[in-house]
Design an enzyme around this catalytic site. Structure first.
Site, PDB file in Angstrom:
ATOM      1  N   SER A  16       0.799  -1.231   0.000  1.00 18.66           N
ATOM      2  CA  SER A  16       0.000   0.000   0.000  1.00 18.66           C
ATOM      3  C   SER A  16       0.826   1.272   0.000  1.00 18.66           C
ATOM      4  O   SER A  16       0.262   2.367  -0.140  1.00 18.66           O
ATOM      5  CB  SER A  16      -0.936   0.004   1.210  1.00 18.66           C
ATOM      6  OG  SER A  16      -1.899  -1.015   1.096  1.00 18.66           O
ATOM      7  N   ASP A  37     -16.819   0.382  -1.279  1.00 13.62           N
ATOM      8  CA  ASP A  37     -15.886  -0.687  -0.897  1.00 13.62           C
ATOM      9  C   ASP A  37     -16.640  -1.719  -0.071  1.00 13.62           C
ATOM     10  O   ASP A  37     -16.834  -1.539   1.141  1.00 13.62           O
ATOM     11  CB  ASP A  37     -14.725  -0.087  -0.092  1.00 13.62           C
ATOM     12  CG  ASP A  37     -13.750  -1.148   0.409  1.00 13.62           C
ATOM     13  OD1 ASP A  37     -13.993  -2.340   0.173  1.00 13.62           O
ATOM     14  OD2 ASP A  37     -12.746  -0.772   1.047  1.00 13.62           O
ATOM     15  N   HIS A  94     -15.169  -1.008   3.703  1.00 19.16           N
ATOM     16  CA  HIS A  94     -15.174   0.330   4.290  1.00 19.16           C
ATOM     17  C   HIS A  94     -16.377   1.163   3.874  1.00 19.16           C
ATOM     18  O   HIS A  94     -16.499   2.320   4.293  1.00 19.16           O
ATOM     19  CB  HIS A  94     -13.899   1.078   3.889  1.00 19.16           C
ATOM     20  CG  HIS A  94     -12.643   0.460   4.405  1.00 19.16           C
ATOM     21  ND1 HIS A  94     -12.254   0.552   5.718  1.00 19.16           N
ATOM     22  CD2 HIS A  94     -11.686  -0.266   3.777  1.00 19.16           C
ATOM     23  CE1 HIS A  94     -11.090  -0.077   5.886  1.00 19.16           C
ATOM     24  NE2 HIS A  94     -10.728  -0.583   4.717  1.00 19.16           N
TER      25      HIS A  94
END
Length: 677
Positions: A331, A355, A375
């Site tokens: 990430s 998400d 999320h």
């Protein structure tokens, strides 16, 4: 009869022949003397200079005087590589009939250990042209005196004064410094390329790796010579003249050795790497590869047992992970992709993506590494702060691999940085053309999805990631990283500075750049790295990363406790500070803890120690000693360390991926997402 003989004699004829013989003999004698005179004239007049030079060569020997090797210092002047003189005990192989018997006899006079014998035989095996091989180095004064008293017993064994290299900090910065070793045949070819190969007459050692190798010509110096009168047997009588050697130049490194020691201590027994850079200049402030090794082992020739231990260790201590280890960066790639999305017009700051915890592409599920259920709605800023994988799966699919490649290339991903160290690897920044050249296959759309979270074919060095982070901190100005700040003349003190070199400048919209930087600040305030920076008196921009090492089947769930230690995820973190509005960042870093798990758990706390020390001069607090338990009361609850340390190495080797996997679709979860901070 008498009268007949008398009639036959002719006195005049006899006189004629006698005179003729005398004349011929005189001519022969005269010709001989003429030849002798001519030869004498040839030797004494015509060839006088030549024979005089030969006579002088027989009478006078030119003995090379090795130059002192230059010192290596850190940016604060602390010496981290120096020289000292000591005696060695050497055996001339062509003058000793029974080498083993000689060594046995010597061992009764001075101490000769098994490692000395192993090193002696390894030197003979590796350097077959050596006339004299050391059996003991760095003798004490007492040992020198004992051997001198018994010297007559050991013909062919000599004491010699030598200069030795010493690294007083031991393992600290070993991969950066490198080490010196005996000149090998391959080194001789390298010496032939130097400006003056004659400088290596009488030299036995040369830099092998690190700055000892890349700055060899500066460090070596200029060899001097002594004219020594010798006897017919070759024994010195007196010194007639001397041309002194010129010591090598000193290197002043850009690293702060105190910061270097702090980082190496913070890693403990774990494997990994860290590089810290000053963004404005490209000065490398710390260059860490763990585990490391002691370069002093190589100075007089490493013994086979130590060499086998370093080579066979599954932790690979000789591997320079900072320069030659290539990894998927997880990430930590996301801030760069977010900037690409803004610059290329694929996203606006308010653009949101739902998400749900997974992303479907062509019947394949790419899972989220975050909470179950995902999320929810995530905008661009939140995608960096909470590290949403699904957002970047979608973004990568929209951008396409070639657009990602073209945007990332100027940041230095998949490119050599040009650092002043030898052996750097380029890694892989994938594109459709790259795959065609590498595998003779077309690019599949599903391969782009994993690129969005720093996985798939992505394979970069920590040095590339650190430089890209420094470029982000530097407003798009790409600086060439370097580890040597200046080269110093030891006689005059004159410095030759390593002038900061701007490699290129990336044209970026300042608003887009500031947006990404602000989101990275929020990572450490309310996002995945907030626990590591609680109470920090400065603003720091950062991003955690977790890189998957092995594939997990779609019907399986990743559980760190059930995975072999060397198959667990890598922990990454990038940062720069200070990041207050208008502030000029003083330090940018990238670090990786191999198999360390979430970036927030293993990597970010190390970064906090680094930035605290560099900006505030603050050292990490020592861990409190546990109170002793009593028979009547249980001991205190064990303290859960923020940085768990592995005290015993595991047995299975770690495969460092230097070439990408070939599967078109990655298996299992997305490792780019971050777990709970």
């Amino acid at each position: 009869m008498y009268s007949t003989m008398q009639q036959l004699r002719n006195p005049e004829r006899e006189v004629f022949y006698f005179r003729l013989r005398v004349l011929v003999a005189s001519g022969v004698v005269l010709a001989g003397f003429t030849l002798l005179f001519l030869r004498f004239a040839w030797l004494q007049v015509v060839r006088h200079d030549d024979f005089y030079a030969r006579a002088e060569q027989n009478r006078i020997a030119l003995v090379p005087v090795t130059a002192n090797r230059g010192l290596i210092k850190d940016r604060n002047g602390e010496i981290i590589a120096k020289n000292y003189s000591a005696y060695t005990l050497e055996i001339a192989l062509d003058q000793v009939e029974n080498v083993e018997a000689t060594i046995d006899g010597l061992s009764k006079v001075i101490q000769i250990e098994a490692r000395d014998r192993r090193r002696f035989h390894k030197l003979i095996e590796d350097y077959k042209t050596l006339d004299s091989v050391p059996i003991r180095t760095r003798l004490t004064d007492e040992e020198v005196a004992r051997f001198a008293a018994q010297r007559f017993r050991f013909p062919g064994v000599e004491l010699r004064a030598r200069l030795f290299r010493q690294y007083p900090l031991g393992e600290t910065a070993a991969h950066l410094l490198g080490y010196i070793g005996r000149i090998s045949p391959s080194d001789e070819q390298r010496i032939d390329q130097f400006a003056d190969p004659a400088d290596y007459n009488g030299t036995e050692y040369i830099g092998k790796i690190g700055v000892e190798s890349s700055y060899e010509e500066d460090l070596h110096g200029t060899t001097g010579f002594e004219q020594v009168e010798i006897t017919a047997g070759g024994h010195p009588v007196r010194t007639l003249a001397r041309t002194p050697s010129v010591p090598g130049r000193n290197l002043i490194l850009s690293i702060d050795v105190r910061l270097q020691e702090l980082v190496e201590k913070a890693f403990g027994e774990r494997r990994g790497a860290l590089i810290a850079i000053e963004p404005a200049t490209g000065d490398v402030l710390a260059f860490v590869s763990k585990p490391t090794f002691d370069p002093n082992l190589f100075v007089d020739g490493i013994d086979p047992l130590s060499w086998d231990g370093l080579n066979s260790s599954p932790d690979k201590p000789l591997l320079n992970r900072a320069l030659r280890g290539t990894y998927p960066i997880g990430s930590t790639y996301k801030p760069f992709l977010a900037l690409a999305a803004l610059e290329l017009g694929k996203r606006r700051p308010e653009s949101a993506t739902y998400d749900p915890g997974y992303f479907w592409y062509a019947g394949h599920e790419f899972r989220e590494g975050g909470p179950p259920g995902g999320h929810g709605m995530v905008n661009l800023r939140q995608s960096i702060v909470i590290s949403s994988d699904v957002y970047y799966y979608t973004l990568a699919n929209d951008l396409g691999v070639d657009a990602i490649h073209d945007f990332m290339q100027p940041f230095g991903f998949g490119q050599l940085t040009g650092i002043d160290l030898e052996g750097e690897l380029a890694g892989v920044l994938p594109s459709s053309d790259w795959k065609e050249r590498r595998f003779h296959q077309k690019w599949y759309g599903g391969e782009t999805i994993s690129i969005g979270i720093g996985q798939g074919y992505n394979s970069f060095t920590l040095l590339q990631l650190a430089r890209a982070t420094a470029t982000l901190a530097n407003g798009g100005i790409v600086m060439k990283p370097h580890v040597v700040h200046a080269v110093e003349d030891p006689r005059t003190g004159e410095l030759r500075l390593a002038v900061p070199s701007e490699s290129s400048r990336i044209r970026l919209n300042p608003r887009n750049l500031q947006f990404v930087r602000d989101a990275m600040v929020d990572v450490n305030v309310s996002g995945t790295a907030r626990a590591a920076f609680v109470g920090a008196p400065y603003r720091v921009a950062g991003k955690t990363g977790t890189a998957q090492v092995i594939g997990i089947a779609q019907n399986e769930k990743y559980n760190e406790r059930h995975v072999d230690e060397r198959h667990r995820d890598h922990s990454l973190y990038i940062a720069f500070a200070p990041a207050e509005p208008g502030a000029k960042p003083k330090i940018a870093l990238a670090l990786l803890v191999e198999n360390g798990g979430w970036g927030a758990m293993a990597a970010a706390p190390i970064a906090r120690q680094v930035i605290d020390f560099y900006l505030l001069g603050k050292l990490p607090a020592p861990a409190p000693a546990p109170a002793p338990a009593t028979p009547h009361a249980p001991g205190p609850e064990p303290v859960v360390a923020a940085l768990p340390m592995r005290t015993t190495p595991v047995a299975s080797p770690l495969p460092l991926r230097t070439t990408p996997v070939a599967s078109p679709l990655p298996l299992g979860r997305g490792a780019g997402g971050e777990g709970p901070p």
